[in-house]
Every structure is written in structure tokens, then in C-alpha cells.
Scaffold this motif. Structure first.
Motif, short mmCIF file in Angstrom:
data_model
loop_
_atom_site.label_atom_id
_atom_site.label_comp_id
_atom_site.label_asym_id
_atom_site.label_seq_id
_atom_site.Cartn_x
_atom_site.Cartn_y
_atom_site.Cartn_z
N HIS A 380 -82.71 -110.98 -60.17
CA HIS A 380 -81.28 -110.84 -59.87
C HIS A 380 -80.44 -110.82 -61.15
N GLY A 381 -79.23 -110.32 -61.02
CA GLY A 381 -78.30 -110.33 -62.13
C GLY A 381 -78.57 -109.26 -63.17
N VAL A 382 -79.22 -108.17 -62.77
CA VAL A 382 -79.50 -107.05 -63.67
C VAL A 382 -79.03 -105.76 -63.01
N LYS A 383 -78.84 -104.73 -63.83
CA LYS A 383 -78.40 -103.45 -63.28
C LYS A 383 -79.60 -102.73 -62.69
N GLY A 384 -79.49 -102.42 -61.37
CA GLY A 384 -80.58 -101.76 -60.65
C GLY A 384 -80.27 -100.30 -60.37
N ALA A 385 -80.68 -99.86 -59.21
CA ALA A 385 -80.56 -98.45 -58.84
C ALA A 385 -79.11 -98.08 -58.57
N LEU A 386 -78.78 -96.84 -58.90
CA LEU A 386 -77.44 -96.30 -58.65
C LEU A 386 -77.23 -96.11 -57.15
N GLY A 387 -76.08 -96.57 -56.63
CA GLY A 387 -75.78 -96.41 -55.22
C GLY A 387 -74.38 -95.89 -54.96
N ARG A 388 -73.60 -95.69 -56.04
CA ARG A 388 -72.24 -95.18 -55.88
C ARG A 388 -71.84 -94.48 -57.18
N ASP A 389 -71.26 -93.29 -57.07
CA ASP A 389 -70.87 -92.53 -58.25
C ASP A 389 -69.70 -91.63 -57.85
N GLU A 390 -68.52 -91.89 -58.42
CA GLU A 390 -67.34 -91.15 -57.99
C GLU A 390 -66.27 -91.16 -59.07
N ILE A 391 -65.34 -90.27 -58.94
CA ILE A 391 -64.14 -90.25 -59.79
C ILE A 391 -62.96 -90.65 -58.91
N ASP A 392 -62.33 -91.75 -59.24
CA ASP A 392 -61.17 -92.25 -58.49
C ASP A 392 -59.92 -92.05 -59.34
N THR A 393 -58.96 -91.37 -58.77
CA THR A 393 -57.74 -91.05 -59.52
C THR A 393 -56.52 -91.52 -58.75
N ALA A 394 -55.62 -92.17 -59.45
CA ALA A 394 -54.33 -92.58 -58.87
C ALA A 394 -53.22 -92.01 -59.73
N THR A 395 -52.24 -91.36 -59.09
CA THR A 395 -51.16 -90.69 -59.81
C THR A 395 -49.83 -91.01 -59.15
#
Length: 701
Positions: A380-395
Motif C-alpha cells: 500500500h501507499g505506492v502508485k499503481g495502475a492508471l484508472g483515470r486520465d482526463e483534462i479538466d478545464t475551468a474558465t
């Protein structure tokens, strides 16, 4: 500790022996000028709304210069709680706005030298304020704050000082309880018509609670000059770096009572922590065209964050927790930029003194955001598999108009702002199980405000203020839906209607009194819906009602003594029934995170120009921790602090020393709460008696 305690008892007597010398001529400034609200320098006494200014001396005298809570506690209407957790920042609320924030500051507009410390969706970071360079902090509350756009339940602006006078360099070191140390270097002054302020500091602490150590590095640089007789320009750079800041999480009531320094086993199992790298660059330009003024601001910056959370990889039943893969580790790289253009035009043909202001504010933040599992092969406490990848923009793009009119004994300030906030999600993680969660949502509303003041006498002013505001969901609050993995675009903004009636009085030449009563009604209040397995979702509740009274008193009692008092009484309740996660929330229940009574008072003694000392007292009533009000409320508490500062001048050198004792009576109390925590870890313990001592030297060329 014994030596410091003995010194505390002996100091008043020692100073009394030397009291024959004349006290310093510097008196308490009872009528400072501010720009917040009116957008041009005006005395606070002449403005028809609640606004306060905290001076450089109040920010620095006997303070540590680490957290904005050191200075902001003296402002009525604000509740500023130090979580003792540098991974989550301060908890700040203004008349109840922002109280539910689980991390950072939301619902309050934070600005430093014209550069927003809040993103367009309303999430802010007070840690970016560099208190060592602050000239003043201005705090605006009530209806007039809505002229600063969405998510402006209040406005807190910090202004750094300009480089002035002969060049000088300085160094300072500070040590204290729980392994705290701070080392600080500075250089400032003016040369060849250009002012400069350079500042760098490093703060280390082991933390009061277990697993709460932190290191904070801050740098600051400012150049100010006048390109010609009719203009002035400032260039400002600042940075904040925190690597591996430990997060102790909240405590259950039983764990807090057993050991206030304790942490949840989850914090240790998953090694909860956060790293921040924040840099920003801005410029402020002001030019005079006859009586008119043009103000232009532009900024850009970047912020990188990686945070390891305690979201379990499996439920107690052994079933895999899907929330872990999408956010056990959160990482993002943010680019932000924006600017504003304001035109201030006096109207000489109008009776009295009329100024019209037109402006346009533009802000944009873009997050390249990923989520990972925090577990790999049972570790635990380590970076594992990718499960989310997105570009979030607020304007946000907000035009506004405002009028400031002084006509005889009457003062009118009115304005209208068209606020727009657009949230975009571009999903790059698309699988057979996890579909495309891309989408966008635009929130917009006109937010009017009007304030009228009448001068009954030169020393007694009364005012009425009214306005409408709205608060959009942040990207973090919209990140999960209760019905899908994607964003919760069904959330609506909460809309508020605010009223305020106040009096401002000067008693003689030495005392200033501000009093205000206010009412705020809110529709579609945003509240926590459910928080299971580390995933938190939000919903719109019904109506809320906030009624309150604020009182601020500042007085120069004599040449040597001064005092400050800030009192707030706030009744914040739900004004309609609603259902939250199957639980009935009844009308009349109190909003969690909002104390009903807050009191701050201090007594300052400056018997000579080389020494000042003060006693601070603070009281807060109990605080409910969730909407049903059935869980144990954080109890009321009172604490007292003592501080002193000494200064000596020898030719080109100036030396100073600082002593401070916090929580003199060694009370055990809950300093802040985490609203609606599903694990019942609502409570965050405050330190017991703590000591701090520092010394510094400055050389003037």
C-alpha cells in the motif's frame, strides 16, 4: 519551558521599571484605507459594507508568519481553523460560506497582489500567501463581495509591500514546539527609481500529531517602478514547494480522547501524503489619464500535485473497491492564467463625487489529471495502475459595472456582474468497463449588489447593503456521481440572497466600533451526499438560513495600551427538510462546521519603542460535524496566547527577538472538524501548550 514561563511572569515587572521613557508614537490605525469593494483607495469608515484591513504590524508583530490564521482570527465573521495538517491547508469560512470544505478553501475568493489564489470553480489555497512580504490583508464580507463573481461568499486579499527606502538585507530564524523551525532571508529597498523585495524561507515541522511532518519552501520577488509620471508597474513572482507532506487524516472521538496526537491506522497503512510544486508570475499596471485610471493585471502559473490517499483497495467483504483504481493516488499538472482590465472614470458633471467603474475579469485553469491505484501486489501507499486520465478545464469571463457616489451625507455603491463559469472534462481513459465521461457544464448568473450609507454625524455612519450571489460546484465536488463513474453534471449552483445593516462609529479619537446584523438565504445548498470507500459525492439540499451579528472594536486606550475585539454570533440552519443518503435532515438542523459564537480579543502593551507584548484570547462554541446533528459535536473551547517582540538599533543594524506561548493553560481541544466524514473521523486535535522563540538581524546600506 520553565525558563520561558519564568520570563513570562517577570517581563511585566521588568518593563514597568523602565516605563519612565516615552512610548512609541505609533498608534493603532483606526481608519485604514482599502481598495477591496470600491476598487479605489477609501477609508473603511466611509464604505457602506463590512470590510476590514489587517496591518503589516498586526500580521508580523509576535507572529510566526506561517499560516494566515495568525492574522485573520481578529476579523469578525471569519472562522479560521488551523487543521494542524499542511497537506490539507487552512479551513476558512465567512458567515458560513466555505465551512464544508474538506481541504483547502472554497466559497471565498482569495487574491494575492491581484492574482487569484482561487481557481475559477472556487477552490483556493491560502498557503500560497507569503505573510513575510505582506503589507496588509483586506477582508470583505456580505453582499458587496458578490461583485467579485461566483464563489465569493467573502473576499480575502493580500497585498505585498513595495520596495522603498535604502536597500537592506536581513536574516531570521525561528524554533519551537514539535520540531518547528523556520529560516528566512530577505532583501528589499529601492535603487535608481526601482523598488525590489526578495524573500525566501524554509519551514520544517514534525507536526503536533503523529504522521504530520511537513517542509514548506517559499520564495518571492517583486519589482516596482514608475515608467513615467502617470503610471506605475509591478512585476511579481512567487513559489511554494512542499514535498512529502504527511497527512494524519481525522480522528474518531474515542481515538481523539485516548490520544490527541494519534492518527488512524489507514494513514500509516497507506502512508497518506501530498507533494505540491506551485509557481506563478504576475504583473500589475496602473496608468492615469487625467482624472481617469486604467488598471491592468495579467498572470500565469503552474501547479503540480501528487497525493496519496487512504482509499482501501478492497471492501471489508474482500470485494475490490473501484474507487481505489480511479483515485487512490491523485496527480495533476495545472496550468493557470488570466487577467483583468478596469477603467475608473470620475463624472465631474454629476453632483457630488461620482465614479463609474467598468471591468472585465478572465480566469482559466487546466488540469492534466490522473488517478491511480494506491496498492501494488499487496503493498500500500505506492502508485499503481492508471484508472483515470482526463483534462479538466475551468474558465470564467465576467464583465461588471459599478458606481461609487458620494452625495452630501449619503454614500451609494452599486454594481452588477455577469458571472460565467464553464467546466469541461475531456476523458482520455476509455475502456469497455469505463466509458467516455467527457462533458461540459456552464453556470452563469447576474449578481447585483447595492449599498447605501448615511452619515448621521461625522463620527456615526449607518448603512444598508443587499445583493445576490451564487456558488458553483468545484471540480472536486463534481468529480463523482452517485449513479456512474463520471462527473456529476447534475449538480446545480447554490444561489444566495444577502442583506446587511450596520453602524460604524468613532468614539473620541481613540476608539472605532463596527457592528452589523445580516441575513443570508440560500437555495440548493451543496452538501455531502455520501462518502463510501473514499469516494465522496455531493447533492443539492433545500434552503438554508443564516442570521448573525458581528461586532468589531479597536481602541487606543492610552499611549501604551491598545485593544482589539472581534465577536460573531451566527445561527446557520437548514430552512427546509431534505433527504441525504436515506437520512432525513430536518428543518432547523444546524449547518455542520459553523460555530454559533466566536470571540477574539487581545490586549497590547507597548511601554517603550523597543518592546511590545500582548495577550490574546479566543473562544469558539461547539461545532456540529454532520447534517443530522446526531454525532458528537466538537466541544466549545477557550484558549489564551502570549507574545512579545523586542527590537534594538545599532547604527546600520536592527536586531529583533520574538517570544510566543500558545495555549497558555494547556487545554486539550478539537481545533477543526472534517464535515461529513463517512469513517466518523471528524475531529482534528489542536496542540497543547506550545512555545516559539526567534531572532533576526537586518543591515541597512
Amino acid at each position: 519551558m520553565k525558563t520561558l514561563a519564568h520570563f513570562t511572569l517577570l517581563l511585566p515587572g521588568l518593563l514597568a521599571l523602565s516605563n519612565t521613557a516615552r512610548a512609541d508614537d505609533t498608534a493603532l490605525i483606526l481608519d485604514p484605507s482599502v481598495v477591496t469593494g470600491s476598487r479605489s483607495a477609501s477609508p473603511t469608515f466611509d464604505l457602506p459594507y463590512s470590510v476590514d484591513s489587517i496591518s503589516r504590524e498586526q500580521i508580523s508583530d509576535g507572529q510566526l508568519g506561517i499560516n494566515a490564521s495568525e492574522a485573520l482570527s481578529r476579523v469578525p465573521g471569519l472562522v479560521v481553523q488551523n487543521r494542524q495538517n499542511y497537506a490539507q491547508d487552512l479551513q476558512i469560512s465567512s458567515r458560513g460560506f466555505g465551512a464544508r470544505s474538506a481541504f483547502g478553501v472554497r466559497g471565498i475568493k482569495l487574491i494575492a497582489d491581484g492574482i487569484p489564489a482561487s481557481t475559477p470553480d472556487g477552490q483556493g489555497q491560502a498557503a500560497t500567501f507569503n505573510l513575510d512580504t505582506a503589507e496588509r490583508i483586506e477582508v470583505l464580507r456580505g453582499p458587496a463581495a458578490t461583485l467579485y463573481g461566483s464563489n465569493a461568499g467573502g473576499v480575502i486579499q493580500m497585498f505585498s509591500r513595495d520596495g522603498e527606502g535604502p536597500p537592506r538585507i536581513g536574516a531570521e530564524t525561528l524554533v519551537g514546539s514539535d520540531g518547528m523551525s523556520k529560516n528566512h532571508l530577505t532583501a528589499e529597498g529601492a535603487a535608481n527609481g526601482t523598488g525590489f523585495v526578495l524573500d525566501a524561507s524554509r519551514m520544517d515541522t514534525d507536526g503536533y500529531r503523529d504522521h504530520s511532518s511537513a517542509r514548506r519552501d517559499q520564495t518571492f520577488a517583486k519589482l516596482n517602478f514608475q515608467p513615467d509620471e502617470d503610471s506605475k508597474l509591478a512585476l511579481i513572482y512567487s513559489s511554494l514547494e512542499q514535498n512529502g507532506t504527511q497527512d494524519p487524516l481525522g480522528q474518531t472521538w474515542s481515538a481523539y480522547k485516548a490520544d490527541p496526537r494519534s492518527v488512524s491506522s489507514s494513514a500509516l497503512t497507506y502512508n497518506t501524503r501530498k507533494s505540491i510544486d506551485h509557481q506563478q508570475l504576475g504583473t500589475n499596471y496602473e496608468r492615469y489619464f487625467g482624472d481617469a485610471t486604467l488598471q491592468v493585471n495579467a498572470y500565469t502559473g503552474r501547479r503540480s500535485v501528487i497525493q496519496y490517499l487512504s482509499i482501501p483497495d478492497k471492501f471489508p467483504s474482500g470485494v475490490t473497491n473501484p474507487a481505489n483504481a480511479r483515485g487512490g493516488v491523485v496527480a495533476f499538472d495545472r496550468k493557470f492564467y488570466g487577467g483583468s482590465v478596469h477603467w475608473l472614470q470620475p463624472i465631474s458633471s454629476a453632483p457630488g463625487d461620482l465614479t463609474l467603474i467598468a471591468g472585465l475579469d478572465y480566469d482559466r485553469s487546466e488540469d492534466d489529471r490522473q488517478g491511480y491505484s494506491n496498492t501494488v501486489n499487496g503493498v500500500h501507499g505506492v502508485k499503481g495502475a492508471l484508472g483515470r486520465d482526463e483534462i479538466d478545464t475551468a474558465t470564467s469571463l465576467d464583465p461588471f459595472l459599478q458606481a461609487n457616489w458620494l452625495l452630501g451625507d449619503w454614500t451609494l455603491q452599486a454594481g452588477l456582474r455577469h458571472s460565467t463559469m464553464k467546466m469541461d472534462v475531456d476523458d482520455h481513459f476509455i475502456t469497455n468497463v469505463d466509458g467516455d465521461d467527457s462533458g461540459s457544464k456552464t453556470y452563469q448568473k447576474n449578481t447585483p449588489s447595492v449599498s447605501v450609507m448615511y452619515a448621521f454625524t461625522p463620527d456615526l455612519h449607518g448603512y444598508v447593503s443587499a445583493g445576490k450571489g451564487f456558488e458553483t460546484p468545484t471540480q472536486a465536488e463534481s468529480a463523482y456521481s452517485s449513479t456512474s463513474n463520471g462527473f456529476n453534471f447534475a449538480l446545480k449552483p447554490s444561489v444566495s440572497t444577502q442583506y446587511e445593516v450596520g453602524l460604524k462609529a468613532r468614539v473620541g479619537q481613540d476608539t472605532r466600533i463596527n457592528a452589523a446584523v445580516f441575513q443570508i438565504t440560500t437555495e440548493d445548498e451543496l452538501v455531502v451526499s455520501q462518502s463510501n470507500g473514499g469516494r465522496t459525492t455531493y447533492q443539492n439540499a433545500g434552503r438554508t438560513l443564516r442570521r448573525g451579528f458581528e461586532l468589531g472594536i479597536e481602541s487606543q486606550l492610552s499611549e501604551q495600551w491598545s485593544t482589539n475585539l472581534a465577536y460573531t454570533r451566527l445561527q446557520a440552519t437548514y430552512d427546509s427538510d431534505f433527504t441525504n443518503s436515506g437520512k432525513a435532515i430536518e428543518k432547523g438542523n444546524y449547518l455542520p462546521g459553523v460555530p454559533q459564537t466566536t470571540l477574539f480579543a487581545e490586549l497590547n502593551w507597548k511601554p517603550r519603542d523597543w518592546v511590545s507584548t500582548a495577550i490574546e484570547g479566543m473562544y469558539r462554541s461547539k461545532v456540529y460535524v454532520e447534517d443530522t446533528n446526531s454525532e458528537r459535536a466538537a466541544p466549545a473551547y477557550s484558549v489564551f496566547n502570549w507574545r512579545a517582540r523586542f527590537e534594538q538599533k545599532v547604527e546600520h543594524w536592527t536586531f529583533h527577538q520574538t517570544l510566543r506561548l500558545d495555549n497558555l493553560l494547556d487545554r486539550q481541544y478539537v481545533g477543526s472538524v472534517i464535515v461529513g466524514d463517512s469513517n466518523f473521523r471528524y475531529y482534528e486535535a489542536a496542540p497543547g501548550r506550545s512555545w516559539y522563540a526567534g531572532a533576526g538581524a537586518e543591515y541597512q546600506f
